[in-house]
Write a protein that holds these residues in place. Sequence first.
Motif, PDB file in Angstrom:
ATOM      1  N   LYS A 114      38.216  16.600  78.546  1.00 29.59           N
ATOM      2  CA  LYS A 114      39.613  16.190  78.370  1.00 29.59           C
ATOM      3  C   LYS A 114      40.480  17.247  79.039  1.00 29.59           C
ATOM      4  N   MET A 115      41.468  16.814  79.823  1.00 31.01           N
ATOM      5  CA  MET A 115      42.249  17.754  80.625  1.00 31.01           C
ATOM      6  C   MET A 115      43.748  17.526  80.495  1.00 31.01           C
ATOM      7  N   PRO A 116      44.533  18.548  80.835  1.00 33.30           N
ATOM      8  CA  PRO A 116      45.986  18.382  80.834  1.00 33.30           C
ATOM      9  C   PRO A 116      46.479  17.881  82.192  1.00 33.30           C
ATOM     10  N   ALA A 176      44.645   4.409  81.015  1.00 38.76           N
ATOM     11  CA  ALA A 176      43.722   5.546  80.925  1.00 38.76           C
ATOM     12  C   ALA A 176      44.168   6.642  81.881  1.00 38.76           C
ATOM     13  N   ASP A 177      43.867   7.897  81.534  1.00 36.49           N
ATOM     14  CA  ASP A 177      44.161   9.016  82.426  1.00 36.49           C
ATOM     15  C   ASP A 177      43.340  10.229  82.019  1.00 36.49           C
ATOM     16  N   ILE A 178      43.555  11.342  82.686  1.00 36.85           N
ATOM     17  CA  ILE A 178      42.729  12.532  82.453  1.00 36.85           C
ATOM     18  C   ILE A 178      42.965  13.181  81.100  1.00 36.85           C
ATOM     19  N   THR A 179      44.079  12.856  80.456  1.00 37.87           N
ATOM     20  CA  THR A 179      44.384  13.501  79.171  1.00 37.87           C
ATOM     21  C   THR A 179      43.571  12.909  78.023  1.00 37.87           C
ATOM     22  N   GLN A 180      42.795  11.888  78.304  1.00 40.85           N
ATOM     23  CA  GLN A 180      41.880  11.307  77.315  1.00 40.85           C
ATOM     24  C   GLN A 180      40.462  11.814  77.583  1.00 40.85           C
ATOM     25  N   LYS A 257      52.923  28.673  80.004  1.00 42.50           N
ATOM     26  CA  LYS A 257      53.586  29.618  79.094  1.00 42.50           C
ATOM     27  C   LYS A 257      53.646  29.073  77.672  1.00 42.50           C
ATOM     28  N   ALA A 258      53.807  27.760  77.555  1.00 49.46           N
ATOM     29  CA  ALA A 258      53.921  27.121  76.231  1.00 49.46           C
ATOM     30  C   ALA A 258      52.552  26.857  75.607  1.00 49.46           C
ATOM     31  N   GLY A 259      51.486  27.222  76.298  1.00 48.60           N
ATOM     32  CA  GLY A 259      50.139  27.006  75.757  1.00 48.60           C
ATOM     33  C   GLY A 259      49.715  25.560  75.763  1.00 48.60           C
ATOM     34  N   GLN A 260      50.237  24.767  76.705  1.00 46.19           N
ATOM     35  CA  GLN A 260      49.980  23.335  76.741  1.00 46.19           C
ATOM     36  C   GLN A 260      49.074  22.915  77.896  1.00 46.19           C
ATOM     37  N   ALA A 261      48.286  23.867  78.414  1.00 48.01           N
ATOM     38  CA  ALA A 261      47.441  23.558  79.576  1.00 48.01           C
ATOM     39  C   ALA A 261      45.991  23.939  79.290  1.00 48.01           C
ATOM     40  N   ALA A 262      45.361  23.230  78.383  1.00 50.57           N
ATOM     41  CA  ALA A 262      43.980  23.542  78.013  1.00 50.57           C
ATOM     42  C   ALA A 262      43.018  22.457  78.488  1.00 50.57           C
ATOM     43  N   MET A 263      41.874  22.891  79.009  1.00 44.94           N
ATOM     44  CA  MET A 263      40.753  22.009  79.368  1.00 44.94           C
ATOM     45  C   MET A 263      39.744  22.072  78.227  1.00 44.94           C
ATOM     46  N   LEU A 264      39.372  20.910  77.685  1.00 47.17           N
ATOM     47  CA  LEU A 264      38.403  20.852  76.592  1.00 47.17           C
ATOM     48  C   LEU A 264      37.114  20.201  77.078  1.00 47.17           C
TER      49      LEU A 264
END
Length: 272
Positions: A114-116, A176-180, A257-264
């Motif tokens: 799952k990606m931002p 659908a998109d990369i955030t799923q 900076k806001a901590g909203q760019a995480a790859m899981l």
Amino acid sequence: MKFFCLCITTICIYAAASAQHKTDTVFYESFNTNKLDRTKWNVEVTGRTVNNEQQAYVDSSIVLAQVNGSLVIKPVFAVGYTSQQQKKYDFLSGRINTRGKFEFTYGTVSARIKMPAGAGLWPAFWALGEGKWPDTGEIDMMENIGDSSWVSHALHGPGYSGNTPITHRSKFAAGADITQWHIYAVTWTTDSLTFSIDDNVTYTVTRAMIEKYGKWAYDNPKFIILNFALGGGYPNGVNKVTVPYFGLPQSTVDKIKAGQAAMLVDWVLVTK
């Protein structure tokens, strides 16, 4: 009695399938512990970057952690970080590989990821051979540079590296998109590589297609890489951004900076 027999049959079928799965699995990582398994993974520390990327890779729980059964790679803003090679960076991120610990030739390698979204964010799931690049071959199971509507697959080797002609953008269906969560995979044989997303084939490359450009570089062992790059040549080639960072616009810097760019990454699996 019929019900009892049906249950026994079902159990037998399930047991046979489970046994087959165990036989076929040659590598599995669930990321279910509270720290990275160093017997499977190396954490890369870099004092330089390629492709004009904007991050330094570090070995730190700040950028690499395992949370709720997933690997989390989260870039951070760190103005003026200086590497051991005295190079300065404003971003830190994570990159891990199985080099020297697990390498494989042929089979299917897959990962649930799952990606931002965000222009210039560059998460990737890929594999490399030992030796000089690109002669030993690179398989990019999944790359994304911030456009949430597609991911790319690619192969790099002698005569078809860098801006390789062996590449394909796979667009997601509406909704659908990369955030799923999605399962990205490639099935690798002696004469083809077939890429897929969620078990749907998206791109197939044959030995004949490769040999139009150069040597087939896919008969040697490869190791797995998971990383999260920022900016650089590939993103810039698409988004044309040069400020405030090469390939990385201010809106994406703000997201980091806001901590909203995480790859899981939920899991990684190799079967044969």
